[in-house]
Design an enzyme around this catalytic site. Structure first.
Site, PDB file in Angstrom:
ATOM      1  N   TRP A  12     -19.830 -27.372   2.838  1.00 23.65           N
ATOM      2  CA  TRP A  12     -19.892 -26.687   1.722  1.00 23.65           C
ATOM      3  C   TRP A  12     -21.264 -26.628   1.352  1.00 23.65           C
ATOM      4  CZ3 TRP A  12     -21.592 -28.843  -2.977  1.00 23.65           C
ATOM      5  CH2 TRP A  12     -21.513 -27.878  -4.154  1.00 23.65           C
ATOM      6  N   HIS A  13     -22.020 -27.506   1.454  1.00 16.86           N
ATOM      7  CA  HIS A  13     -23.664 -27.493   1.118  1.00 16.86           C
ATOM      8  C   HIS A  13     -24.272 -26.502   1.657  1.00 16.86           C
ATOM      9  CE1 HIS A  13     -22.637 -31.482  -0.591  1.00 16.86           C
ATOM     10  NE2 HIS A  13     -23.961 -31.120  -1.237  1.00 16.86           N
ATOM     11  N   GLY A  14     -24.211 -26.324   3.043  1.00 17.96           N
ATOM     12  CA  GLY A  14     -24.773 -25.122   3.587  1.00 17.96           C
ATOM     13  C   GLY A  14     -24.338 -24.571   4.950  1.00 17.96           C
TER      14      GLY A  14
END
Length: 473
Positions: A323-325
């Site tokens: 989700w972060h990257g």
């Protein structure tokens, strides 16, 4: 437009607040919504129509879902989730999967794929999660759907939280969208302005100073980086990302309080954690709760056999990293934290309990190593950097670091760890609460806010280095 930019501080915010406070209560939502659309359009005008269209579709799907029963209700729920996840998947992960497919194809002797890169709309990770919370909260009966489309649009687009959170779940703010009298007091507004000043100073007086040197060290040829210098770069980034992101959350919470909203807390001194389990109860709290309530518990939570529980924990944190990257180093970062969460359950929590306050040290070192995975441009780059950190190589020559950097690093360490002392956390909560301020305390908050804002404004005007790490997520 980020909160620490001159455009926001000297033009957008004063203009908005003046108009917002002069407007009668029944039109304040309209002013807030127009300002939020303008705020988003400044950096994402090309995606505004798509964004609004997705909000419209979600609003009417949820209205239909609320009136439906049985399997029809689940159909509308599924449609809403699929639309939101598909948007996130396409814009955030299409490049990642195409790049990896192309690499595999090339390694097997095929030709590389060519495609036009998909541009990531700002804030899509955050507002997608908020649309999902609205859908699921209404499906579960936690809240009835909003009657007004414009109130729903304001919930999704409210500019203090739209770009980088906190992730505000629908039921936490549902009542405030239509009635904010409980928080619309002078004390709340003053406390909100103070909170904004704290956040801005954390961002521009600490995070930016450390970030500039962290970027310089991570940008060096690794052959020229000794082990102590590599650790210094990792430490600088460790404190940069904390003061950067928590500072932005403070600004968002402060702005919301000025407007009469009450957002949930997003950070609580994470570097005094005594285990990685505790770290995730203090770091990006709203994301952790989202993952727990909408992913971990539906997978079975703690009510499954241990082997399944460990797989669920690891799965949730790998997805959190993704989700972060959309890159392998973010997935590795999630897997790294997931591994320590499993080890906590197996035996580390018992060791931490015996170590007491000393367990802060190994927990902090684990987070520092994790941030290298997060900071690096690629997984191979992260592993090479970690190799330098643990190489034992000594410095033959070292870059020059200014006194400003060393003083800022010292202050960052002090502010990050002082909550380990008795009663400091309670003092922080009381200082930030802003409930029923006495006159001396109100005067003190006003003076402190003025000093913080003046110092921060001077730093912004005098330094062009002003990135925001979570803006790209």
């Amino acid at each position: 437009m980020v909160f620490s930019s001159t455009l926001f501080l000297f033009y957008f915010l004063p203009g908005f607040l003046l108009l917002y406070f002069l407007t009668p209560n029944k039109f304040k939502n309209t002013v807030a919504l127009i300002a939020s659309i303008a705020f988003y359009a400044w950096g994402g005008i090309n995606f505004l129509a798509l964004f609004v269209a997705s909000v419209v579709v979600n609003f009417f799907l949820i209205r239909l879902m609320d009136r439906a029963e049985g399997w029809q209700k689940r159909i509308y729920l599924t449609m809403s989730i699929v639309i939101n996840v598909a948007m996130l998947f396409y814009f955030k992960y299409a490049n990642f999967f195409l790049e990896n497919f192309s690499a595999v194809k090339t390694s097997l002797g095929g030709t590389a794929l060519t495609w036009e890169k998909v541009v990531l709309p700002i804030g899509i990770s955050f507002f997608t999660f908020e649309k999902l919370t609205y859908t699921i909260d209404v499906y579960r009966g936690v809240n009835k759907p909003l009657r007004s489309f414009w109130d729903f649009m304001l919930y999704i687009m409210l500019f203090p939280k739209m770009i980088a959170g906190p992730i505000v779940r629908f039921h936490e703010i549902a009542g405030q969208l239509t009635d904010r009298r409980a928080f619309d007091t002078v004390d709340h507004k003053l406390a909100g302005l103070f909170r904004f000043g704290i956040g801005l100073s954390k961002k521009v007086l600490i995070a930016n100073v450390l970030g500039q040197e962290a970027d310089r060290i991570f940008g060096l040829n690794l052959n020229d980086v000794s082990a102590p210098l590599a650790w210094l770069g990792a430490l600088a980034y460790t404190f940069q990302i904390y003061f950067d992101f928590s500072g932005y959350s403070d600004m968002a919470i402060g702005l919301a309080r000025i407007m009469g909203f009450q957002f949930p807390e997003n950070f609580n001194n994470p570097y005094v954690s005594r285990s990685i389990t505790e770290f995730w109860q203090r770091w990006h709290i709203t994301l952790g709760r989202w993952m727990r309530d909408y992913l971990y518990i539906p997978l079975g939570g703690n009510r499954v056999k241990p082997s399944r529980l460990y797989i669920n924990l690891w799965t949730v944190f790998i997805l959190s990293g993704f989700w972060h990257g959309a890159a392998w180093n973010f997935i590795a970062w999630g897997a790294f934290h997931g591994l320590f969460l499993v080890l906590d359950r197996l035996f580390l929590l018992r060791i931490s309990k015996r170590l007491g306050v000393l367990s802060i040290i190994p927990t902090f070192l684990v987070t520092v190593v994790g941030w290298v995975l997060f900071r690096a441009d690629s997984l191979s780059g992260a592993l090479a950097y970690l190799q330098r950190m643990f190489s034992g190589s000594s410095a033959t020559s070292s870059p020059y670091f200014s006194n400003e950097f060393w003083v800022t690093l010292g202050l960052a360490i002090l502010f990050a760890f002082m909550a380990a002392l008795p009663r400091v956390e309670r003092w922080e909560v009381n200082m930030l609460s802003g409930e029923k301020l006495s006159i001396p305390r109100a005067v003190g908050l006003t003076l402190a806010t003025t000093v913080l804002l003046v110092l921060s404004a001077g730093a912004i005007i005098g330094n062009s280095f002003n990135p925001f790490i979570y803006f790209r997520f």
